[in-house]
Design an enzyme around this catalytic site. Structure first.
Site, short mmCIF file in Angstrom:
data_model
loop_
_atom_site.label_atom_id
_atom_site.label_comp_id
_atom_site.label_asym_id
_atom_site.label_seq_id
_atom_site.Cartn_x
_atom_site.Cartn_y
_atom_site.Cartn_z
N TYR A 111 31.41 50.73 44.13
CA TYR A 111 32.66 50.12 43.73
C TYR A 111 32.70 48.59 43.85
CZ TYR A 111 37.41 48.99 42.89
OH TYR A 111 38.51 48.44 42.33
N GLY A 112 33.09 47.93 42.82
CA GLY A 112 33.52 46.53 42.78
C GLY A 112 32.97 45.63 43.86
N ASP A 144 39.93 34.06 40.96
CA ASP A 144 39.62 34.71 42.24
C ASP A 144 38.86 33.83 43.24
OD1 ASP A 144 39.90 37.19 43.74
OD2 ASP A 144 37.74 37.45 43.54
N HIS A 188 38.90 31.86 48.46
CA HIS A 188 39.46 32.97 47.68
C HIS A 188 40.66 32.45 46.89
CE1 HIS A 188 41.04 37.44 47.86
NE2 HIS A 188 40.39 37.21 46.74
N THR A 227 45.43 36.59 39.76
CA THR A 227 45.15 36.73 38.33
C THR A 227 46.42 36.45 37.53
OG1 THR A 227 43.51 38.40 38.86
CG2 THR A 227 44.21 38.28 36.56
N ASN A 228 47.54 36.97 38.02
CA ASN A 228 48.80 36.77 37.31
C ASN A 228 49.20 35.31 37.25
OD1 ASN A 228 50.43 39.39 36.52
ND2 ASN A 228 49.15 39.86 38.29
N SER A 256 42.72 50.33 40.51
CA SER A 256 41.90 50.41 39.30
C SER A 256 41.81 49.02 38.69
CB SER A 256 42.48 51.42 38.31
OG SER A 256 43.81 51.11 37.99
N ARG A 257 40.71 48.75 38.00
CA ARG A 257 40.43 47.37 37.58
C ARG A 257 39.88 47.29 36.16
NH1 ARG A 257 40.82 43.04 41.84
NH2 ARG A 257 41.66 44.23 43.57
N LYS A 282 32.28 38.82 46.13
CA LYS A 282 32.75 38.57 47.49
C LYS A 282 31.59 38.30 48.46
CE LYS A 282 36.75 38.47 46.13
NZ LYS A 282 37.89 39.31 45.97
N ARG A 310 52.39 38.27 50.65
CA ARG A 310 53.54 39.16 50.49
C ARG A 310 54.28 39.19 51.80
NH1 ARG A 310 53.09 43.39 46.35
NH2 ARG A 310 51.21 42.89 45.20
N SER A 317 44.11 39.65 48.46
CA SER A 317 43.77 40.58 47.39
C SER A 317 45.01 41.30 46.86
CB SER A 317 42.77 41.60 47.91
OG SER A 317 41.63 40.92 48.41
N ALA A 318 45.10 41.40 45.55
CA ALA A 318 46.22 42.07 44.86
C ALA A 318 47.58 41.46 45.21
CB ALA A 318 46.20 43.57 45.13
N CYS A 319 47.61 40.15 45.39
CA CYS A 319 48.87 39.46 45.67
C CYS A 319 49.21 38.42 44.61
CB CYS A 319 48.83 38.81 47.05
SG CYS A 319 48.92 40.04 48.37
N ASP A 359 57.96 33.00 35.56
CA ASP A 359 58.95 32.10 36.16
C ASP A 359 58.41 31.36 37.40
OD1 ASP A 359 61.18 32.34 34.39
OD2 ASP A 359 61.29 34.44 35.04
N ASN A 360 57.24 31.76 37.87
CA ASN A 360 56.62 31.00 38.97
C ASN A 360 56.30 29.57 38.54
OD1 ASN A 360 56.81 33.18 40.69
ND2 ASN A 360 54.79 33.98 40.11
N ARG A 379 37.21 47.96 48.48
CA ARG A 379 36.33 47.36 49.49
C ARG A 379 36.53 48.08 50.82
NH1 ARG A 379 38.15 43.28 51.03
NH2 ARG A 379 39.91 42.96 49.66
P1 GTP Z 1 42.43 40.37 43.68
O1 GTP Z 1 41.75 40.52 42.36
O2 GTP Z 1 42.45 41.66 44.46
O3 GTP Z 1 41.92 39.25 44.52
O4 GTP Z 1 43.99 40.17 43.40
P2 GTP Z 1 44.91 39.07 42.72
O5 GTP Z 1 45.42 38.14 43.78
O6 GTP Z 1 44.28 38.48 41.52
O7 GTP Z 1 46.17 39.97 42.31
P3 GTP Z 1 46.89 40.21 40.92
O8 GTP Z 1 47.28 38.96 40.20
O9 GTP Z 1 46.08 41.18 40.16
O10 GTP Z 1 48.24 40.89 41.41
C1 GTP Z 1 48.32 42.21 41.75
C2 GTP Z 1 49.71 42.69 42.04
O11 GTP Z 1 50.67 41.67 42.34
C3 GTP Z 1 50.28 43.45 40.88
O12 GTP Z 1 50.88 44.62 41.37
C4 GTP Z 1 51.30 42.51 40.29
O13 GTP Z 1 52.28 43.19 39.60
C5 GTP Z 1 51.82 41.80 41.53
N1 GTP Z 1 52.35 40.45 41.22
C6 GTP Z 1 51.66 39.40 40.75
N2 GTP Z 1 52.44 38.31 40.58
C7 GTP Z 1 53.68 38.70 40.99
C8 GTP Z 1 54.94 38.01 41.06
O14 GTP Z 1 55.07 36.84 40.75
N3 GTP Z 1 56.00 38.73 41.54
C9 GTP Z 1 55.87 40.04 41.91
N4 GTP Z 1 56.96 40.67 42.36
N5 GTP Z 1 54.71 40.71 41.84
C10 GTP Z 1 53.64 40.05 41.39
C1 SPV Z 2 39.64 41.56 46.04
O1 SPV Z 2 39.74 42.65 46.65
O2 SPV Z 2 40.06 40.47 46.52
C2 SPV Z 2 39.06 41.53 44.69
C3 SPV Z 2 38.44 42.76 44.18
O3 SPV Z 2 39.07 40.50 44.05
S1 SPV Z 2 36.85 43.05 44.83
O4 SPV Z 2 35.88 42.44 43.92
O5 SPV Z 2 36.67 44.50 44.89
O6 SPV Z 2 36.73 42.45 46.13
MN MN Z 3 39.92 38.79 45.20
#
Ligand code: GTP
Ligand code: SPV
Ligand code: MN
Length: 592
Positions: A197-198, A277, A226, A253-254, A375-376, A206, A407, A248-250, A502-503, A69
């Site tokens: 892109y995405g 999301d 979000h 999904t996990n 990458s997604r 979004k 983070r 994002s990426a925090c 473990d969360n 983005r």
């Molecule tokens: P968007 O799709 O961008 O909105 O992201 P998201 O919040 O869904 O992020 P996602 O679950 O894909 O997490 C991305 C990153 O966080 C990866 O690098 C994971 O390895 C890291 N991650 C997720 N959960 C944990 C956790 O509990 N501990 C640690 N150390 N890293 C984590």
């Molecule tokens: C984010 O960046 O929070 C995402 C990926 O979920 S995107 O759809 O590219 O915004």
């Molecule tokens: Mn997102």
């Protein structure tokens, strides 16, 4: 496909501007989708992967300058600048339409314009909202078919109404200097140009489900956030729902697809994913807050996804998935990314399309990665092994707890609870997190990201805080609000908390707090757990002292944060509600 005159005249107008050779309506059928996949493969836009190993799966590489983005080129175009606020980029709507019209002029010459009627939410349900995206990208069409509900039934549900979101996307020249992602909330319109892109181009996500929807939610009395949505099932079969906002990426999904650690699994605990999301939340007749996931698939981060960290996500991507910017294993015609396993392919093409030698990979140098850090995978929700039974329930699920997180290497403890809705809103408003590869720009810089919505609020951030406060008054049985941080590090920079599955241990404490089943210690920032109330059974190397350390409140770093919070509020400007300053003052006094 429709006689809706608002739709038809708008498409005529957009086609007159972009001048496509043909216009194709997307009907949601498998036959049409299959023909488009074949066409995309014939032009090299997509690569059909090994159908024995990855049935229905494809690989796509975006342009190397177009991998995330672009927040700096994302605009909210309201007639008054103050309504977009200082956190958003703003352009005058008339000026913006004029500027972008020039970029769109003739941009689809020699190309096809696809018309995608889609729904965010279940078609025909009270809470669904409809959109039409016009695009010249097959990749966008195929992604939208996974991420949203697409088809002629959307047009039927829309009928003669003008109430839909008008989205226009053209790849044009993919010119970074002229890339724009712009929103006209007063006109229900989204324009995106020069990206493929995405989040820049899948306009239902979004752009609509967060930026435009947050604007509509404020007007109509609901919330677009979000947030992931998950259900924790207890051994007695009872299920409690949590929604959580992480930047994002925090880790959304996990967390949403978490598999409980063995000690819980064997007792019968389960976690169900409703969404990973985006959550649309509204007050139910029973006075609780109810959440739906308006999406129909996952656009998840690939790197780091493996059979330990997130086996459910990995399983979800085993069929019907589009991979974007991962490594192509050419010997097997499969995919790979950093953190998938310890066997990088010997014959491989990297995300840029070049031959990739894993021996040259250097962890410290992101430019040597085979897969782009952002990458997604685009995968169907129905392929997720832990998808909640309520995923398709138009009423959604009742939320017991709202969890914020980010983070933070030091300041934020593993978990704490706010003392009220107002305080919880404050906790969300001061969220901070290290930036990630999900957006273009520097990675690892701490910035304020209120409610993980900094890049996604379609109006003034001060008004957004106010809306949170107003909503709190309308929810008689409001969820309790918490904050978590999985990312505290030791002096060597290693994560202290094991995270991932473990969360669950933290989620159970959160739900126990919601039920008043467990005590806590009141600190300057809110309630933190007593160390013995976080179950550490079966955790290697984690003792009660580790937990004590993880939940400790470092008064000095909080005091150091205060100045930054004040600066951030000043940046948002004069619409920050007085209640937020009251909370800030309270925090300052309690810190001493
Ligand atoms: P968007 O799709 O961008 O909105 O992201 P998201 O919040 O869904 O992020 P996602 O679950 O894909 O997490 C991305 C990153 O966080 C990866 O690098 C994971 O390895 C890291 N991650 C997720 N959960 C944990 C956790 O509990 N501990 C640690 N150390 N890293 C984590
Ligand atoms: C984010 O960046 O929070 C995402 C990926 O979920 S995107 O759809 O590219 O915004
Ligand atoms: Mn997102």
């Amino acid at each position: 496909m429709t006689t809706n005159k608002y739709v038809l005249s708008w498409i005529d107008e957009m086609a007159a501007m972009t001048q496509p050779d043909r216009i194709v309506w997307i009907d949601g059928s498998e036959e049409q989708a299959e023909a488009l996949r074949a066409e995309a493969c014939s032009t090299g836009e997509m690569i059909k992967l090994n159908q024995d190993k990855l049935p229905g799966c494809y690989l796509h590489r975006t342009a190397v300058n177009d991998v995330a983005r672009v927040e700096g080129r994302t605009f909210i175009c309201t007639s008054k600048k103050e309504d977009a606020g200082n956190i958003n980029n703003w352009m005058d709507p008339a000026e913006c339409y004029e500027k972008l019209s020039k970029l769109y002029k003739g941009a689809m010459k020699g190309r096809t314009m696809y018309v995608i009627p889609y729904s965010m939410g279940i078609v025909g349900s009270d809470f669904a909202k409809y959109g039409i995206e016009l695009t010249d990208s097959i990749y966008v069409v195929l992604n939208m078919l996974i991420m949203t509900r697409v088809g002629t039934n959307v047009l039927e549900a829309l009928g003669d109404s003008a109430d839909y979101i008008k989205g226009l996307h053209a790849k044009a020249d993919l010119d970074e200097e002229n890339r724009y992602i712009v929103h006209f909330p007063e006109d229900n319109t989204i324009w995106s140009v020069n990206s493929g892109y995405g989040g820049n181009v899948l306009l239902g996500k979004k752009c609509f489900a967060l930026r435009i929807a947050s604007y509509l939610g404020r007007k109509e009395g609901w919330m677009a956030e979000h947030m992931l949505i998950l259900g924790v099932e207890y051994p007695n079969g009872e299920i409690k729902y949590i929604s959580a906002a992480f930047p994002s990426a925090c880790g959304k999904t996990n967390l949403a697809m978490l598999i409980p650690p063995e000690i819980y699994g064997k007792k019968g605990y389960k976690v169900w994913c409703v969404g990973d999301d985006i959550a649309w939340l509204r007050v139910g007749k029973d006075g609780r807050l109810w959440a739906v996931n308006p999406e129909n698939g996952f656009f998840g981060v690939a790197p780091g996804t493996n059979d330990k960290s997130n086996p459910n996500a990995l399983a979800t991507t085993m069929k019907d998935t589009i991979f974007t910017n991962v490594v192509h294993n050419t010997a097997e015609n499969t995919v790979w990314w950093e953190g998938l396993d310890k066997n990088p392919p010997a014959e491989a093409i990297d995300w840029k399309g070049n031959v990739w030698d894993f021996n040259k990979f250097d962890k410290a140098d992101k430019s040597t990665c085979g897969a782009h850090p952002n990458s997604r995978f685009t995968a169907k929700a129905i392929n997720c092994p832990c998808l909640s039974k309520e995923f398709d329930n138009p009423a959604g699920v009742p939320i017991s707890a709202i969890v914020f997180g980010g983070r933070r290497a030091k300041t934020a403890p593993l978990v704490y609870q706010s003392t009220s809705w107002q305080h919880g809103t404050f906790v969300g408003s001061i969220m901070a997190s290290e930036t990630t590869a999900a957006a273009a720009g520097a990675v690892g810089v701490v910035r304020r990201d209120p409610m993980a919505m900094r890049p996604f609020t379609g109006y003034n951030m001060g008004d957004y805080f106010k809306h949170w406060l107003e909503m709190g008054k309308k929810i008689p049985n409001a969820p309790k609000i918490f904050h978590v941080n999985w990312f505290r590090t030791d002096d060597e920079g290693n994560f202290i908390w094991p995270g991932f599955g473990d969360n669950m241990r933290v989620l159970l404490w959160i739900l126990d707090r919601c039920e008043g089943k467990v005590d806590a210690d009141l600190t300057a920032i809110g309630y933190v757990p007593k160390a013995e109330d976080i179950n550490i059974e079966g955790l290697d190397g984690i003792t009660l002292d580790t937990i004590r350390d993880l939940v400790s409140v470092d008064t000095e770093s909080w005091k150091a944060d205060l100045a930054n919070i004040k600066e951030f509020y000043a940046l948002i400007g004069d619409r920050v509600p007085a209640e937020m300053f009251e909370e800030l003052k309270g925090l300052e006094e309690r810190l001493g």
